[in-house]
Design a protein around this motif. Structure first.
Motif, short mmCIF file in Angstrom:
data_model
loop_
_atom_site.label_atom_id
_atom_site.label_comp_id
_atom_site.label_asym_id
_atom_site.label_seq_id
_atom_site.Cartn_x
_atom_site.Cartn_y
_atom_site.Cartn_z
N HIS A 22 5.03 -1.20 13.72
CA HIS A 22 5.04 -1.20 12.27
C HIS A 22 5.09 -3.01 12.02
O HIS A 22 4.07 -3.49 11.26
CB HIS A 22 6.41 -0.74 11.61
N PHE A 23 5.99 -3.63 12.52
CA PHE A 23 6.04 -5.15 12.33
C PHE A 23 5.00 -5.87 12.86
O PHE A 23 4.65 -6.95 12.45
CB PHE A 23 7.49 -5.50 12.66
N ARG A 24 4.65 -5.22 13.98
CA ARG A 24 3.42 -6.09 14.80
C ARG A 24 2.26 -5.89 13.98
O ARG A 24 1.59 -6.88 13.83
CB ARG A 24 3.41 -5.71 16.11
N ALA A 25 2.06 -4.68 13.47
CA ALA A 25 0.91 -4.73 12.60
C ALA A 25 0.93 -5.42 11.21
O ALA A 25 -0.16 -5.86 10.81
CB ALA A 25 0.70 -2.99 12.31
N GLY A 26 2.22 -5.65 10.52
CA GLY A 26 2.37 -6.14 9.47
C GLY A 26 1.92 -7.71 9.85
O GLY A 26 1.28 -8.45 8.56
N LEU A 27 2.41 -8.34 10.98
CA LEU A 27 1.88 -9.58 11.33
C LEU A 27 0.49 -9.75 11.39
O LEU A 27 -0.07 -11.07 11.27
CB LEU A 27 2.90 -10.20 12.42
N PHE A 29 -1.54 -8.73 9.43
CA PHE A 29 -2.34 -8.64 8.09
C PHE A 29 -1.60 -9.76 7.11
O PHE A 29 -2.13 -10.20 6.15
CB PHE A 29 -1.85 -7.43 7.16
N HIS A 30 -0.50 -10.35 7.52
CA HIS A 30 0.28 -11.27 6.64
C HIS A 30 0.81 -12.70 7.36
O HIS A 30 1.00 -12.39 8.62
CB HIS A 30 1.74 -10.89 5.89
N THR A 31 0.74 -13.64 6.87
CA THR A 31 1.25 -15.05 7.17
C THR A 31 2.23 -15.59 6.17
O THR A 31 2.30 -14.95 5.04
CB THR A 31 0.36 -15.92 7.77
N ASP A 32 2.98 -16.43 6.27
CA ASP A 32 3.75 -17.19 5.19
C ASP A 32 3.41 -18.54 4.98
O ASP A 32 2.86 -19.06 5.74
CB ASP A 32 5.22 -16.86 5.56
N LYS A 116 -6.03 -12.72 6.54
CA LYS A 116 -4.69 -12.51 6.46
C LYS A 116 -4.26 -13.01 5.10
O LYS A 116 -4.92 -13.47 4.34
CB LYS A 116 -3.83 -13.24 7.60
N LEU A 119 1.94 -14.65 2.40
CA LEU A 119 2.94 -14.28 1.42
C LEU A 119 3.55 -15.45 0.68
O LEU A 119 3.64 -16.51 1.18
CB LEU A 119 3.89 -13.47 2.16
#
Length: 157
Positions: A22-27, A29-32, A116, A119
């Motif tokens: 889950h967290f790998r997939a989130g990364l 799609f997103h950066t900060d 991406k 955030l």
């Protein structure tokens, strides 16, 4: 005897392998803000194009130096002339309360771009004390101690 489960654990945490996926997939799609700032500030090609998806009025109020202005409503008609499909895109909008960057990212992905979402958006860029541009020139505000370390180079994340 009744066992009371607190609201955090009412639904059990995922198995470690599921959580990692889950967290790998989130990364993917997103950066900060901090990572984008580090990439842009490295003095080399960051390997992505940063796209501000807000209105012209918002862009004029302030934007990230080096960003490309492409409002969400114009993505379908202008992305092909402005962006190279071989270069990843990072979108941003106002901040966490705005889904404009997600909508722009969706529109770009549907056109075949790798994308991406940044955030925090422009709000957190400014709150972290990073330089921004307006039509009057460049500015920088003091970091907000609730969002960025005041006396350190980075947050250590």
């Amino acid at each position: 005897m009744t066992t009371i489960v607190n609201p955090v654990l009412r639904v059990a945490p995922a198995a470690p392998a599921d959580a990692a996926a889950h967290f790998r997939a989130g990364l993917a799609f997103h950066t900060d803000v901090s990572d984008v700032a580090a990439a842009l500030g490295a003095g080399t090609d960051p390997g992505f194009v940063l796209v501000d998806s807000r209105s012209t009025e918002a862009w004029d109020q302030g934007h990230i130096p080096g960003a490309l202005h492409l409002p969400t409503a114009l993505v379908a008609g202008q992305a092909g002339q402005l962006l190279d499909r071989s270069v990843p895109v990072v979108t941003y909008c106002w901040g966490p309360g705005c889904n404009g960057a997600a909508r722009a990212a969706l529109a770009l992905a549907e056109l075949g771009y790798r994308v991406k979402e940044m955030l925090g958006g422009f709000e957190y860029w400014v709150r972290e004390g990073l330089e921004f541009e307006t039509w009057q020139g460049r500015e920088r505000r003091a970091p907000d101690p609730l969002t960025a370390p005041v006396d350190a180079g980075d947050c250590g994340c």
